[in-house]
Design a protein around this motif. Structure first.
Motif, mmCIF file in Angstrom:
data_model
loop_
_atom_site.group_PDB
_atom_site.id
_atom_site.type_symbol
_atom_site.label_atom_id
_atom_site.label_comp_id
_atom_site.label_asym_id
_atom_site.label_seq_id
_atom_site.Cartn_x
_atom_site.Cartn_y
_atom_site.Cartn_z
ATOM 1 N N HIS A 84 36.986 42.744 43.817
ATOM 2 C CA HIS A 84 38.399 42.499 43.198
ATOM 3 C C HIS A 84 37.950 42.555 41.683
ATOM 4 C CE1 HIS A 84 42.422 41.303 42.035
ATOM 5 N NE2 HIS A 84 42.743 41.533 43.354
ATOM 6 N N TYR A 85 38.792 43.347 40.789
ATOM 7 C CA TYR A 85 38.658 43.468 39.503
ATOM 8 C C TYR A 85 38.721 42.031 38.569
ATOM 9 C CZ TYR A 85 43.672 43.616 38.956
ATOM 10 O OH TYR A 85 44.925 42.966 39.132
ATOM 11 N N THR A 86 39.625 41.302 39.182
ATOM 12 C CA THR A 86 39.959 40.112 38.421
ATOM 13 C C THR A 86 38.729 39.018 38.528
ATOM 14 O OG1 THR A 86 41.598 38.171 38.323
ATOM 15 C CG2 THR A 86 40.539 38.421 40.396
ATOM 16 N N PHE A 87 37.620 39.423 39.043
ATOM 17 C CA PHE A 87 36.367 38.330 38.971
ATOM 18 C C PHE A 87 35.615 38.884 37.728
ATOM 19 C CE2 PHE A 87 37.242 37.697 43.680
ATOM 20 C CZ PHE A 87 37.561 36.215 43.353
ATOM 21 N N LEU A 88 35.729 40.018 37.125
ATOM 22 C CA LEU A 88 34.953 40.216 36.058
ATOM 23 C C LEU A 88 35.283 39.740 34.927
ATOM 24 C CD1 LEU A 88 32.625 42.170 35.324
ATOM 25 C CD2 LEU A 88 34.391 43.640 34.564
ATOM 26 N N SER A 89 34.329 38.959 34.198
ATOM 27 C CA SER A 89 34.557 38.213 32.887
ATOM 28 C C SER A 89 34.863 39.394 31.881
ATOM 29 C CB SER A 89 33.679 37.469 32.526
ATOM 30 O OG SER A 89 33.999 36.826 31.282
#
Length: 118
Positions: A84-89
């Motif tokens: 999931h993209y949301t986990f990339l800082s």
């Protein structure tokens, strides 16, 4: 190739992009529209030395999935980053073989300096 991995719907990312020096010559990669590949993540890992360094513990999914109460390993961080993209800082800049992760004021200043020297 100098790249920014960002989220187009993120106000902070938009603000940072708007303030970038002119003529920066970055390739823009919206991680929601075009999820990061394992190859791209591996490149980020090689530059940062850690999947955890790329992982955002501020993500709502981090709390809602109960990940904050678990002892995550590097392979766990990699798995979630690819899921999931949301986990990339965000944002992540790769400029001349150096990586800049996150939106801290100090980090963005380093990005501006790196872009001026490109």
């Amino acid at each position: 190739m100098n790249t920014i991995y960002y989220l187009a719907s993120c106000d902070t990312c938009r603000k940072i992009i708007k303030a970038l020096p002119e003529g920066h010559n970055l390739v823009f990669h919206d991680i929601k529209q075009d999820p990061i590949t394992e190859e791209q993540l591996d490149e980020m890992y090689q530059l940062s030395g850690s999947y955890e360094a790329l992982f955002s513990k501020k993500a709502q999914l981090y709390k809602s999935l109960g990940l904050k109460d678990k002892a995550l390993t590097e392979s766990d961080f990699k798995k979630y980053l690819l899921e999931h993209y949301t986990f990339l800082s965000r944002p992540v800049f790769i400029i001349d073989g150096a990586i800049y992760i996150g939106n801290s004021q100090q980090n963005i200043l380093k990005v501006h300096n790196a872009l001026r020297n490109v």
